[in-house]
Every structure is written in structure tokens, then in C-alpha cells.
Design a protein around this motif. Sequence first.
Motif, PDB file in Angstrom:
ATOM      1  N   ALA A 164      12.752   2.572  26.400  1.00 38.35           N
ATOM      2  CA  ALA A 164      13.156   1.618  27.417  1.00 38.35           C
ATOM      3  C   ALA A 164      12.732   0.348  27.191  1.00 38.35           C
ATOM      4  O   ALA A 164      13.373  -0.828  27.479  1.00 38.35           O
ATOM      5  N   CYS A 223       7.605   2.770  32.370  1.00 39.10           N
ATOM      6  CA  CYS A 223       8.682   1.695  32.249  1.00 39.10           C
ATOM      7  C   CYS A 223      10.153   2.413  32.721  1.00 39.10           C
ATOM      8  O   CYS A 223      10.429   3.497  32.484  1.00 39.10           O
ATOM      9  N   ASP A 224      10.793   1.494  33.511  1.00 35.15           N
ATOM     10  CA  ASP A 224      11.933   2.026  33.996  1.00 35.15           C
ATOM     11  C   ASP A 224      12.194   3.494  34.651  1.00 35.15           C
ATOM     12  O   ASP A 224      13.231   4.192  34.226  1.00 35.15           O
ATOM     13  N   SER A 225      10.939   4.093  35.189  1.00 33.38           N
ATOM     14  CA  SER A 225      11.043   5.349  35.811  1.00 33.38           C
ATOM     15  C   SER A 225      11.179   6.503  34.776  1.00 33.38           C
ATOM     16  O   SER A 225      11.766   7.654  35.004  1.00 33.38           O
ATOM     17  N   GLU A 226      10.803   6.186  33.514  1.00 30.70           N
ATOM     18  CA  GLU A 226      10.997   7.141  32.431  1.00 30.70           C
ATOM     19  C   GLU A 226       9.573   7.951  32.507  1.00 30.70           C
ATOM     20  O   GLU A 226       8.712   7.562  33.039  1.00 30.70           O
ATOM     21  N   HIS A 249      21.004   3.567  29.534  1.00 28.47           N
ATOM     22  CA  HIS A 249      21.966   2.344  30.050  1.00 28.47           C
ATOM     23  C   HIS A 249      23.312   2.712  30.149  1.00 28.47           C
ATOM     24  O   HIS A 249      23.672   1.962  31.513  1.00 28.47           O
ATOM     25  N   LEU A 300      16.227  -1.484  26.196  1.00 25.99           N
ATOM     26  CA  LEU A 300      16.789  -1.849  27.327  1.00 25.99           C
ATOM     27  C   LEU A 300      17.014  -3.429  27.489  1.00 25.99           C
ATOM     28  O   LEU A 300      18.463  -3.842  27.810  1.00 25.99           O
TER      29      LEU A 300
END
Length: 158
Positions: free
Chosen positions: A144, A132-135, A87, A148
Motif C-alpha cells: 500500500a 498503512c491503509d488498514s492493512e 485498489h 497505492l
Amino acid sequence: SKLDGKHLLESWIPLLALFAHDSRRDWSAVCIGRPKRGTTPRVEGLGRPDGDAVEVLRELVAIYDAGRREPLPLPVKTSYAWAAARHCGDDPIREAGFRWRWEDAEPAHVRAWGRNARLDDLMQPLRPGEECDSEDNRLGAYAARLWLPMLRAERNPS
């Protein structure tokens, strides 16, 4: 105690329920605890989620359900450190690795991941539906998904 992710999450979930009940109100939560360093109390505020509160709650229930089927790579302090670093633009592997060195010996983690488990043991490849979120690993994706939305809702309580 020292204010950390666990304490914030304990306020975040009821706050989400309030927004799900009545999204027109400007609900908020304030958490106060000891700081990581120093003596001045740490104060964190939580406000309106970025998205729909019902959807955020559904995601939390999905994580809970998944955790009832198998141990998830989601140790509280380690995953919070990962998400907070992501973050803030810091290195999540470094921050999570530091926390994992203190959390890995807890009995539940030893039972799930084995004695002296490495952070890499939690960074398994993603399974379908966990993205999730490009992880690119399970620890990052679950961190995330859990943390997040809450981190994005942090507000200055003053």
C-alpha cells in the motif's frame, strides 16, 4: 516487454520529482508496453499525486532506507498485484498468491525468504510505524505504501 508495476514505478518517481520541483505545472507521464493478453499495446497515464509529492517521495525514501536494513516483504510483482487488487476491490491474497507462485523462485527471494516460501511468510504481523491503509500484515502495508499513491494517480492518457 509487458507493461507492469515496475515500468510504471520507473516513470512515477521522476514524475513525483517534477511535481515536487514545481507543483503548479500539470506534469504527466505515459507508459506504453505489451498488454497482459492480446496484441493491442497497453497505455497507462500517470498524473498529479493525491497528496503532496514531497511527502510521497519521503515515503519512498523511508521504504528504501528500511530495505537497506533488512529484506522487506515487498517482491515487486507480488506487491503490485496486492495493491492493484486492493485498489480495484479484488481479493489481494488471491492476486498476490498467483504472482508469488512465479516470483518466489527468484534468487533474491530464495535468499531472503527461503526455498518454497509461502505467501504467508511475507504476511508477517505489522511492526510499529508500518501501519498503512488498514492493512494487517507487512506485505499489505508495504504494498500500500509503495503502490497505492501511484495507482491513485493513474489517468486515462487519451
